[in-house]
Motif scaffolding. Structure first.
Motif, PDB file in Angstrom:
ATOM      1  N   LYS A  54       0.825  -1.217   0.000  1.00  0.00           N
ATOM      2  CA  LYS A  54       0.000   0.000   0.000  1.00  0.00           C
ATOM      3  C   LYS A  54       0.858   1.266   0.000  1.00  0.00           C
ATOM      4  O   LYS A  54       0.686   2.154  -0.845  1.00  0.00           O
ATOM      5  N   SER A  55       1.794   1.349   0.947  1.00  0.00           N
ATOM      6  CA  SER A  55       2.629   2.553   1.053  1.00  0.00           C
ATOM      7  C   SER A  55       3.605   2.674  -0.107  1.00  0.00           C
ATOM      8  O   SER A  55       3.907   3.794  -0.555  1.00  0.00           O
ATOM      9  N   ALA A  58       1.824   4.374  -2.878  1.00  0.00           N
ATOM     10  CA  ALA A  58       1.720   5.817  -2.632  1.00  0.00           C
ATOM     11  C   ALA A  58       3.049   6.510  -2.919  1.00  0.00           C
ATOM     12  O   ALA A  58       3.084   7.596  -3.526  1.00  0.00           O
ATOM     13  N   GLN A 111       1.577   8.625   8.564  1.00  0.00           N
ATOM     14  CA  GLN A 111       1.041   7.985   9.772  1.00  0.00           C
ATOM     15  C   GLN A 111       1.489   8.699  11.038  1.00  0.00           C
ATOM     16  O   GLN A 111       0.692   8.917  11.945  1.00  0.00           O
ATOM     17  N   ASP A 193      -1.675   8.225   4.298  1.00  0.00           N
ATOM     18  CA  ASP A 193      -1.048   6.928   4.572  1.00  0.00           C
ATOM     19  C   ASP A 193      -1.256   6.563   6.043  1.00  0.00           C
ATOM     20  O   ASP A 193      -0.457   6.911   6.898  1.00  0.00           O
ATOM     21  N   ILE A 225      -4.980   5.148   2.535  1.00  0.00           N
ATOM     22  CA  ILE A 225      -4.326   3.861   2.773  1.00  0.00           C
ATOM     23  C   ILE A 225      -4.587   3.428   4.210  1.00  0.00           C
ATOM     24  O   ILE A 225      -4.336   4.193   5.149  1.00  0.00           O
TER      25      ILE A 225
END
Length: 322
Positions: A54-55, A58, A111, A193, A225
């Motif tokens: 996922k990250s 991004a 995050q 994120d 995300i």
């Protein structure tokens, strides 16, 4: 989507994206043929367990993948409203569009807010600096716009707080500052994120509401995300399910959460923590779905209801018949 033609309804179109990391133990395929669209003015959620890519996806969009990581294949087509479309992966490091892309057209909320904030500058200066990097305005004008955006994200007592440092703010307030920094240049895409993972539950709800309200007011697109399906249900319009660097299912939030087709998606939903009967363990993905269904790569197929899924042909036929 499998169609190579660009759509006016999409702000971003990712096709066949592949990323490798060279390690001491060999080559790790972080992304394998990843492809999906980000509809304009909508919230697209990317979900999956830790390590699903996922990250990395991004970071590819922002062109932030660093050695030993490398984009080895694929395209990311970006269609801004105020300039001609361009392809992100092929941009050279000194291309002026790359600087304008980061923070101008596309912004990112991480995050942990302290990774994006400097401890030695006031929050007002840091938000104003985001404006000065992308627009030719005076510092006084930048500070005024910074104060307006900080107020918009829910930070009060502006005359005092704009002069404070990040360590003087709580975790939730720092995340609001990062969101203000990300949105102050009015980007077309906001990438979040896992922005609420490090916050307590009550603050999580406030930040999610803030992001959704700002998205509706500013009419930008959000790529969210997360591994939290409860968050997806609250905020997303479209959901992209990833596992081991591959996309397994794409659909509307109702399709994916209410009527999942792929076994891995069903496993994710079944593994949401809850109450188990006495003496029985909580469900895990491994206890719900077999490895063969989720580790064997199959091409994405579009079903009659518009969703896309990576399944063997016989299971695609069964899914289409349901």
């Amino acid at each position: 989507m499998t169609d190579d033609a660009q759509s006016d309804d999409n702000v971003l179109e990712i096709r066949d994206l592949a990323v490798d990391f060279k390690t001491d133990t060999g080559l790790t395929h972080a992304l394998v043929n990843v492809g999906f669209d980000v509809p304009r003015g909508k919230v697209t959620a990317i979900v999956g367990e830790s390590g699903s890519g996922k990250s990395v996806t991004a970071n590819c969009i922002m062109r932030l993948v660093q050695p030993p990581g490398r984009i080895v294949a694929g395209t990311i087509n970006f269609m801004p409203t105020d300039m001609a479309p361009f392809e992100i992966v092929s941009l050279r490091k000194k291309d002026p569009r790359l600087q304008e892309l980061r923070g101008g057209h596309i912004s990112m909320v991480f995050q942990e807010p302290m990774t994006a904030l400097s401890p030695v500058y006031t929050v007002g200066n840091q938000v104003a600096e985001a404006i000065l990097c992308h627009r030719k305005v005076t510092r006084k004008e930048a500070m005024r716009e910074a104060a307006e955006m900080l107020e918009r994200v829910g930070i009060g007592e502006m005359e005092r707080r704009i002069q404070m440092y990040p360590f003087e703010f709580s975790g939730g307030m720092r995340q609001r500052v990062v969101i203000a920094m990300a949105l102050v240049c009015h980007p077309e895409i906001l990438i979040c994120d896992e922005p609420t993972t490090a916050l307590d539950v009550t603050i999580q709800a406030e930040i999610l509401t803030l992001i959704k309200d700002l998205q509706r007011d500013l009419k930008n697109s959000v790529l969210f995300i997360t591994h939290d399906l409860g968050v997806v249900a609250q905020i997303a319009d479209q959901v992209v399910v990833m596992y081991q660097g591959r996309v397994l299912e794409i659909g509307t939030v109702r399709q994916v959460l209410k009527e999942p087709v792929h076994p891995y998606t069903r496993g994710l939903l079944a593994a949401i923590p809850g109450l188990a009967p006495k003496g029985e363990p909580l469900a895990t993905i491994a206890s719900v779905v077999g490895d063969t269904d989720i580790t064997t790569p199959y091409p994405m197929t579009t079903l009659g209801d518009g969703r896309q899924v990576s399944l063997p042909p016989d299971k695609v036929a069964l899914a289409a018949a349901e």
